[in-house]
Design a protein around this motif. Structure first.
Motif, PDB file in Angstrom:
ATOM      1  N   ARG A 231       0.834  -1.210   0.000  1.00  0.00           N
ATOM      2  CA  ARG A 231       0.000   0.000   0.000  1.00  0.00           C
ATOM      3  C   ARG A 231       0.865   1.255   0.000  1.00  0.00           C
ATOM      4  O   ARG A 231       0.644   2.176  -0.786  1.00  0.00           O
ATOM      5  N   ARG A 232       1.908   1.261   0.809  1.00  0.00           N
ATOM      6  CA  ARG A 232       2.762   2.450   0.864  1.00  0.00           C
ATOM      7  C   ARG A 232       3.555   2.620  -0.432  1.00  0.00           C
ATOM      8  O   ARG A 232       3.694   3.725  -0.951  1.00  0.00           O
ATOM      9  N   ASP A 233       4.050   1.518  -0.964  1.00  0.00           N
ATOM     10  CA  ASP A 233       4.798   1.574  -2.219  1.00  0.00           C
ATOM     11  C   ASP A 233       3.910   2.107  -3.352  1.00  0.00           C
ATOM     12  O   ASP A 233       4.312   2.935  -4.165  1.00  0.00           O
ATOM     13  N   TRP A 256      -0.494  14.961   0.701  1.00  0.00           N
ATOM     14  CA  TRP A 256      -1.302  13.729   0.560  1.00  0.00           C
ATOM     15  C   TRP A 256      -0.423  12.517   0.862  1.00  0.00           C
ATOM     16  O   TRP A 256      -0.775  11.657   1.677  1.00  0.00           O
ATOM     17  N   LEU A 257       0.761  12.480   0.247  1.00  0.00           N
ATOM     18  CA  LEU A 257       1.629  11.316   0.407  1.00  0.00           C
ATOM     19  C   LEU A 257       2.158  11.212   1.842  1.00  0.00           C
ATOM     20  O   LEU A 257       2.173  10.112   2.417  1.00  0.00           O
ATOM     21  N   LEU A 261       1.850   7.940   4.208  1.00  0.00           N
ATOM     22  CA  LEU A 261       3.008   7.139   4.612  1.00  0.00           C
ATOM     23  C   LEU A 261       3.073   6.941   6.123  1.00  0.00           C
ATOM     24  O   LEU A 261       3.494   5.889   6.584  1.00  0.00           O
ATOM     25  N   VAL A 262       2.644   7.941   6.900  1.00  0.00           N
ATOM     26  CA  VAL A 262       2.722   7.770   8.365  1.00  0.00           C
ATOM     27  C   VAL A 262       1.563   6.924   8.897  1.00  0.00           C
ATOM     28  O   VAL A 262       1.689   6.332   9.962  1.00  0.00           O
TER      29      VAL A 262
END
Ligand SMILES: C[S@@+](CC[C@H](N)C(=O)[O-])C[C@H]1O[C@@H](n2cnc3c(N)ncnc32)[C@H](O)[C@@H]1O
Length: 280
Positions: A231-233, A256-257, A261-262
Motif C-alpha cells: 500500500r505504501r509503495d 497527501w503522500l 506514509l505515516v
C-alpha cells in the motif's frame, strides 16, 4: 517500461488474493478436464500468473512464458524452480512437479510491440496475461484479438486496472489525484498511447465482435494493514505519476503522500477487471 522483481514479488500475494473467483471457476469448467493444456502467458514478469492459475487447469500443462525483459525471465525461472521443485529440461525449459500436476515451462524473450503475435500464440489452447493489458494500445489489442480469434483460442486475463482508485481516509485532493493518475495511465507504455482503464472494454469488444463469449468480473485490490508495504509503495508510485502529469499542485501531492506514509490504518483500493473469452 521496466518492472522490478522486488515490486512484482511485493504485489504477488495481493494479486492472487484478488483474482475474481467466479471468472476463475469458468476457466476451470472449460479447461480443467483437458488432459493437456498449452498456455502462453504474455508479459509474464517473474511468473506470478502461472503460480496463481495452474490449479485451475488440468493434470498436464505446457506453459510458454514470454516477456521482453531478460532479467525478469531469469527471475521467473528461479522463482518457479523453488515453487515447483523445477528440474531443467532440454532447450532451456523447466519441469515443475505440483500436487497432481506436471507443468513444462518454456521461456521466450519476445517484444510484444514488434514481434509476430500469430507466431507467439500459435499452438496454445489458452492465451493469458496478468496485470498487463492496461499497458497495451488499441493497436496491440486489435492484432492480438485477431490472432487469437483466427486460432479459436481461449483467452483469460486478470488484474487489468479499471480506473477505480480510492483512498481511506478520503481527503480533498483525492479526486484530483485520481483524475490525474487516470490521465497518466493513457501515456505511452511502449505500445503507443495506452488503453489504461479502457483496456478491458476494448478486449471485450474486440473478442465479442469476433464471435467470442466474454465474461468479466472485478478483482480489486483492497490494501489495508495486511498489505501495508504494498500500500505504501503504491501510494508513492501514485504520487510520482501524478507529479509527472503537472495537473495537481506539488504541495498537495506531497502532503497527501506524507499523510498516507505515516498512517498505519489507511486503505488503498485499486479496481481491476478479469476477463475470460472463448469462441462461440
Ligand atoms: C505489471 S508487469 C506484470 C508481470 C506479471 N504478469 C505479473 O502478473 O506479475 C507487466 C509485464 O509486461 C512486460 N512487458 C511490458 N512491455 C512488454 C513488451 N513490449 N513485450 C513483452 N513484455 C512486455 C514487462 O516486462 C512486465 O513483466
Amino acid at each position: 517500461m521496466s518492472f522490478s522483481p522486488e515490486w512484482l514479488a511485493l504485489r504477488e500475494p495481493a494479486d492472487h488474493a484478488s483474482v475474481n473467483a467466479l471468472v476463475r471457476e469458468q476457466l476451470r469448467a472449460r479447461l480443467a478436464s483437458k488432459p493437456l493444456v498449452r498456455v502462453v502467458d504474455l508479459g509474464c514478469g517473474a511468473g506470478s500468473n502461472l503460480r496463481g492459475t495452474w490449479s485451475a487447469l488440468g493434470p498436464k500443462q505446457h506453459w510458454t512464458l514470454v516477456d521482453y525483459d531478460p532479467t525478469l525471465l531469469a527471475v521467473a525461472r528461479a522463482r518457479l524452480t523453488t515453487f515447483g521443485a523445477g528440474e531443467p529440461m532440454t532447450h532451456g525449459g523447466l519441469r515443475l512437479t505440483l500436487p497432481g500436476t506436471t507443468i513444462d515451462v518454456t521461456f521466450k524473450q519476445v517484444d510484444l510491440s514488434r514481434d509476430d503475435l500469430g507466431q507467439i500464440v500459435d499452438g496454445a489452447d489458452l492465451v493469458t496475461a496478468a496485470a498487463f493489458f492496461d499497458l497495451a494500445s488499441q493497436g496491440l489489442v486489435d492484432r492480438l484479438t485477431s490472432a487469437i480469434a483466427a486460432r479459436r483460442q481461449t483467452f483469460y486475463t486478470v488484474l487489468t486496472y479499471d480506473g477505480i482508485a480510492a483512498w481511506l481516509p478520503e481527503v480533498l485532493a483525492s479526486a484530483a489525484m485520481r483524475a490525474a493518475f487516470n490521465r497518466h495511465q493513457h501515456g505511452d507504455k511502449g505500445f503507443g498511447p495506452a488503453l489504461g482503464p479502457d483496456a478491458t472494454g476494448s478486449l471485450a469488444k474486440g473478442l465479442g465482435d469476433r464471435n467470442y463469449t466474454v465474461t468479466t468480473g472485478a478483482s480489486p485490490w483492497v490494501l489495508g494493514a495486511d498489505f501495508i508495504a504494498l500500500r505504501r509503495d503504491l501510494d508513492q508510485g501514485f504520487a510520482g505519476a501524478v507529479h509527472e502529469t503537472g495537473l495537481v499542485p506539488s504541495a498537495d501531492i506531497d502532503s497527501w503522500l506524507a499523510a498516507r506514509l505515516v498512517s498505519l490504518d489507511a486503505v488503498t483500493i485499486i479496481g481491476h477487471q478479469d476477463l475470460l473469452a472463448f469462441p462461440r
